[in-house]
Design an enzyme around this catalytic site. Sequence first.
Site, PDB file in Angstrom:
ATOM      1  N   LYS A 108      42.225 -31.163  12.724  1.00  0.00           N
ATOM      2  CA  LYS A 108      42.664 -31.726  13.991  1.00  0.00           C
ATOM      3  C   LYS A 108      43.252 -33.123  13.813  1.00  0.00           C
ATOM      4  CE  LYS A 108      38.367 -31.044  15.567  1.00  0.00           C
ATOM      5  NZ  LYS A 108      37.157 -31.011  16.434  1.00  0.00           N
ATOM      6  N   GLY A 109      42.914 -33.762  12.697  1.00  0.00           N
ATOM      7  CA  GLY A 109      43.279 -35.158  12.500  1.00  0.00           C
ATOM      8  C   GLY A 109      44.766 -35.455  12.546  1.00  0.00           C
ATOM      9  N   ASP A 125      42.976 -37.536   0.444  1.00  0.00           N
ATOM     10  CA  ASP A 125      41.872 -38.320  -0.126  1.00  0.00           C
ATOM     11  C   ASP A 125      41.482 -37.710  -1.478  1.00  0.00           C
ATOM     12  OD1 ASP A 125      39.647 -39.910  -0.551  1.00  0.00           O
ATOM     13  OD2 ASP A 125      38.712 -39.544   1.371  1.00  0.00           O
ATOM     14  N   LYS A 154      45.158 -42.049   0.049  1.00  0.00           N
ATOM     15  CA  LYS A 154      44.102 -42.889  -0.528  1.00  0.00           C
ATOM     16  C   LYS A 154      43.954 -42.472  -1.989  1.00  0.00           C
ATOM     17  CE  LYS A 154      40.116 -43.180   1.968  1.00  0.00           C
ATOM     18  NZ  LYS A 154      38.698 -42.833   2.299  1.00  0.00           N
TER      19      LYS A 154
HETATM   20  P1  XMP Z   1      40.454 -34.434   1.003  1.00  0.00           P
HETATM   21  O1  XMP Z   1      39.301 -35.156   0.381  1.00  0.00           O
HETATM   22  O2  XMP Z   1      40.253 -32.935   1.006  1.00  0.00           O
HETATM   23  O3  XMP Z   1      40.361 -34.950   2.479  1.00  0.00           O
HETATM   24  O4  XMP Z   1      41.778 -34.876   0.456  1.00  0.00           O
HETATM   25  C1  XMP Z   1      41.150 -34.476   3.436  1.00  0.00           C
HETATM   26  C2  XMP Z   1      40.432 -34.456   4.751  1.00  0.00           C
HETATM   27  O5  XMP Z   1      39.234 -35.223   4.743  1.00  0.00           O
HETATM   28  C3  XMP Z   1      39.146 -36.056   5.870  1.00  0.00           C
HETATM   29  N1  XMP Z   1      39.091 -37.478   5.405  1.00  0.00           N
HETATM   30  C4  XMP Z   1      38.858 -38.557   6.175  1.00  0.00           C
HETATM   31  N2  XMP Z   1      38.650 -38.673   7.486  1.00  0.00           N
HETATM   32  N3  XMP Z   1      38.487 -41.009   7.271  1.00  0.00           N
HETATM   33  C5  XMP Z   1      38.443 -39.902   8.030  1.00  0.00           C
HETATM   34  O6  XMP Z   1      38.263 -40.017   9.230  1.00  0.00           O
HETATM   35  C6  XMP Z   1      38.700 -41.001   5.934  1.00  0.00           C
HETATM   36  O7  XMP Z   1      38.725 -42.049   5.300  1.00  0.00           O
HETATM   37  C7  XMP Z   1      38.893 -39.692   5.356  1.00  0.00           C
HETATM   38  N4  XMP Z   1      39.115 -39.274   4.105  1.00  0.00           N
HETATM   39  C8  XMP Z   1      39.239 -37.917   4.174  1.00  0.00           C
HETATM   40  C9  XMP Z   1      40.365 -35.770   6.690  1.00  0.00           C
HETATM   41  O8  XMP Z   1      39.983 -34.924   7.725  1.00  0.00           O
HETATM   42  C10 XMP Z   1      41.318 -35.053   5.781  1.00  0.00           C
HETATM   43  O9  XMP Z   1      42.036 -34.046   6.448  1.00  0.00           O
HETATM   44 MG    MG Z   2      41.373 -33.393   8.474  1.00  0.00          MG
END
Ligand code: XMP
Ligand code: MG
Length: 185
Positions: free
Chosen positions: A48-49, A108, A136
């Site tokens: 949803k982000g 991330d 990130k």
């Molecule tokens: P990955 O680790 O799979 O992460 O690359 C992707 C999803 O993880 C959530 N995510 C975050 N959400 N602050 C957040 O609110 C953060 O710093 C953060 N880091 C990862 C996010 O939903 C993303 O789609």
């Molecule tokens: Mg997400």
Amino acid sequence: MIHPFDMSQDIERVLVSEAEIHTRLVELGQELSRDYAGKKPIFVGVLKGVVPFFAEMARCIQIPCQWDFMSVTSFEGGTQSTGKLTFRKDIDHDIAGRHVVILEDILDSGRTLSYVCDLLRQRGPASLKICTFLDKPAGRTVDMNADYVAFTIPNAFVVGYGLDYDDYYRNLPYVGVLKPSVYED
Ligand code: XMP
Ligand code: MG
């Protein structure tokens, strides 16, 4: 219970302001419009982000395109990815032979996008690229890079502009670092 007017009190510092977001997304929209001119791309948002980013990007892209959404989640309310991906919703379109651009809120660890890319690649798109609102790099655990990045951020847990902690703070109009006291007690 979080009161909407108290949200900014939970933010340690603003990383990306509302004005910076707007300026950068106009620029990125122009870049995508140039790169995909004549290709009728399909933009796939990862819910949803991605919602605020997707909505603003869509307005900044000036070429014929289609939208679709999928839902995959790796966070269960905390600030660390559980590493376990739950697939909740697939896209509606057949993407075989199509130019696909995945839009995501944040890259991330890279696990979510790597999973989504593998899944979509199996369906034979003409091309598959990634456009992420935030990158990130310090969080990366798998080899994954985005083709388009709006902002590169340091290694902190951020919220706002779609990003959440326990589904809250998504409606903040900027990106901020959440005070650790919010999730530590
Ligand atoms: P990955 O680790 O799979 O992460 O690359 C992707 C999803 O993880 C959530 N995510 C975050 N959400 N602050 C957040 O609110 C953060 O710093 C953060 N880091 C990862 C996010 O939903 C993303 O789609
Ligand atoms: Mg997400």
